[in-house]
Design an enzyme around this catalytic site. Sequence first.
Site, short mmCIF file in Angstrom:
data_model
loop_
_atom_site.label_atom_id
_atom_site.label_comp_id
_atom_site.label_asym_id
_atom_site.label_seq_id
_atom_site.Cartn_x
_atom_site.Cartn_y
_atom_site.Cartn_z
N LYS A 117 56.85 78.81 29.63
CA LYS A 117 56.01 77.62 29.70
C LYS A 117 56.85 76.35 29.76
O LYS A 117 56.54 75.41 30.49
CB LYS A 117 55.06 77.59 28.49
N GLN A 175 51.13 79.13 19.96
CA GLN A 175 51.43 80.44 20.54
C GLN A 175 50.87 81.56 19.65
O GLN A 175 51.14 81.60 18.45
CB GLN A 175 52.95 80.61 20.70
N ASP A 221 44.36 74.58 25.70
CA ASP A 221 44.02 76.00 25.80
C ASP A 221 42.52 76.21 25.96
O ASP A 221 42.07 77.28 26.37
CB ASP A 221 44.49 76.75 24.54
#
Length: 367
Positions: free
Chosen positions: A127, A171, A194
């Site tokens: 990422k 994460q 997200d």
Amino acid sequence: MASTLFTDCWCSSSSSSATANRFVPFHKFEDGLLRSRHIRFATTTNPCRLRIDASASAAAAASGSPSAAVAAETTAKIIDGKSIAKQIKDEIAAEISRMKDAIGVVPGLAVVLVGDRKDSATYVRNKKKSCELVGINSYEVHLPEDSTEQEVLKYISGFNDDPAVHGILVQLPLPAHMNEQNILNAVHIEKDVDGFHPVNIGRLAMRGREPLFVPCTPKGCIELLHRYGVDIKGKRAVVIGRSNIVGMPAALLLQREDATVSVVHSRTKNPEDIAREADIMISAVGQPNMVRGNWIKPGAVVIDVGINPVEDTNSPRGYRLVGDVCYEEACKIASAVTPVPGGVGPMTIAMLLSNTLASAKRMHNFK
């Protein structure tokens, strides 16, 4: 035909395959997210033979449908997620450059990583690399496995208050002693790139309301359909799996696009019968080759979110990756299908970058 039983937890093999199974640690999914500490590892000499159901073929021939009659001879268009993701990243990079030149603002993405899982660290590196490629500033906090929930919340609070940070990603998975929902919900909705905040999901479910962010993997699925010119309005769509991360939001997105949507899950009777009604199918259950050719309507578009390791003695790694959909069979029936890997996976990170750019634009009222 007997129903095929499956779960919605992304971690069991298809009971319809002639396989011998054992558990190995494996954590990679096509959408880049982590949800399970162990994945069932399917051992099979031929996990996806071309075996179109004879009764389904006979029914198709009897119907006189030209598309059904030639389905076995046709080859599906391959939906290249890797290529589309690159196009999107190029578009994002150009827009970030324009924003920087116009108002001097560069989008920022913060990632919170807890523990020393090698797979999680790999995802964070990927990422970060993607951020660098498009010009997004990346910020990372790496905390030890035994950190307290309060320590994690402290860093999230700091990123919430930092004007240079436009998106926050925690994460997953978090260590077992932490309450995942408490931590995810601590991310300000304005920075929830997200798309997991309950208010964002609630807005997604309501007509006339717009979420600030849509979860990245389902958003990537819909983007693939758009970019390949697939008409969704008025079509029958079937989503296989109802997880909060993919299945449920994917169904909501398809409904927003005016599709008529059915969701197949672990309590669905005769799931293959429902699946065969789909003009558009999205499968997200994490079971290798569960969706066979005789589940697929001739000419359907198939989006395969699953990524599963199956034993392969010919591979240097000892395994290879397959999707939820039996790819070889799907290619003979569907009009278009995503490969695994290289389909949905690259789109997930592209959508994360897109959400981060959108957040920066919204915060600075940049059009």
